[in-house]
Design an enzyme around this catalytic site. Structure first.
Site, short mmCIF file in Angstrom:
data_model
loop_
_atom_site.label_atom_id
_atom_site.label_comp_id
_atom_site.label_asym_id
_atom_site.label_seq_id
_atom_site.Cartn_x
_atom_site.Cartn_y
_atom_site.Cartn_z
N ARG A 95 0.84 -1.20 0.00
CA ARG A 95 0.00 0.00 0.00
C ARG A 95 0.88 1.25 0.00
O ARG A 95 1.79 1.37 0.81
CB ARG A 95 -0.92 -0.01 1.22
N ASP A 120 1.36 5.61 -0.10
CA ASP A 120 0.76 6.86 0.36
C ASP A 120 0.46 7.78 -0.81
O ASP A 120 0.95 7.58 -1.93
CB ASP A 120 1.70 7.58 1.32
N ARG A 136 10.68 6.89 3.11
CA ARG A 136 10.84 8.35 3.09
C ARG A 136 11.64 8.83 4.30
O ARG A 136 12.39 9.82 4.20
CB ARG A 136 9.47 9.02 3.03
#
Length: 273
Positions: free
Chosen positions: A53, A55, A200
């Site tokens: 999944r 973002d 990230r």
């Protein structure tokens, strides 16, 4: 009753156009659009499952998806037919039937991400949303040394978003590399799974080390402290790409089970796959 057939799709999408992968009330996520498009061909509601999944703002070149249906359609219907019902920015580039034992999420042994970062005085306007950017020169060797501290099985609490819902912060990273590319760097990470914002947060910390804020050993210290507040801020999502998953040796799957497709920057600066 007809036994449901499981289908595998490989999907690419431009994450800056949508509200992330996972379904939301807005109906503007990749999952929402894909389920509606598949349902238009299947003529019944469909639930899709993905390998990883992503973002909002995060792209995918080889998102692995599966769904079940009792209707009989050729592979072309699940590719070209579904694409005809998808908005610009999402495309199915492969479809095939698979065993009911296959599961896009739980069957994946590893997942891979690549982050593309351009370095220069001005932001890369023509690739806005498709690459990350930093305005100062970075020490690639220091960043590569730092990334090696994360290879192996560790508690990655220092790189986990506060809203992460994973039951455990422990993950096994099998690859972490920093490679110089024309105009910047490519950051590649492969692991059995990733925590929310983990990649990230990796990139944010490596950029901090690359600009001289801390030595490479800081990457190891952060693992020891297990404190998110000690690490660098989460980096922008723009340059992050989900590049696929590894399902082990499964000859009938694309790539023999290792479904990986990565972007790179060509010499003229264009993003290619």
């Amino acid at each position: 009753m007809t036994e449901p057939q499981r289908w595998l799709l490989l999907v690419a999408y431009a994450g800056d156009r949508f509200h992330g992968w996972q379904s939301q009330p807005s109906g503007q996520t990749v999952q929402d659009h894909l389920e509606r498009a598949i349902a238009a061909i299947a003529q019944h509601p469909v639930r899709v499952h993905c390998a990883g999944r992503t973002d909002a703002g995060v792209h995918a070149l080889a998102q692995v998806v599966h769904f079940d249906t009792v209707v009989h359609r050729p592979a072309s219907a699940w590719q070209r037919g579904v694409n005809a019902h998808l908005p610009p920015g999402i495309a199915v580039w492969h479809a095939q039937p698979v065993s009911r034992r296959f599961h896009a999420r739980f069957g994946a042994r590893a997942r891979r991400y690549r982050y593309l970062l351009l370095v220069g005085a001005a932001p890369p306007a023509q690739w806005c949303g498709k690459v990350g950017w930093f305005h100062r020169p970075l020490d690639g060797e220091a960043m590569q040394r730092a990334a090696q501290y994360w290879v192996g099985t560790h508690d990655f609490s220092a790189f986990r978003a506060a809203q992460c819902q994973a039951k455990s912060p422990v993950r096994t990273v099998t690859a972490a590399t920093v490679t110089a590319i024309p105009g910047g760097f490519a950051f590649d990470f492969e692991a059995d799974g990733f925590l929310h914002h983990m990649v990230r947060n990796f990139v944010g910390t490596l950029v901090a080390i690359g600009k001289g804020y801390a030595p490479p050993e800081w990457a190891a210290e952060l693992l020891t402290h297990r404190d998110r507040t000690r690490a660098a801020p989460t980096f922008m999502p723009d340059g992050l790409y989900f590049c696929g998953a590894d399902y082990g040796a499964v000859p009938e799957l694309p790539g023999g089970g290792r479904i990986i497709k990565v972007p790179h920057l060509a010499i003229d600066g264009e993003i290619a796959t």
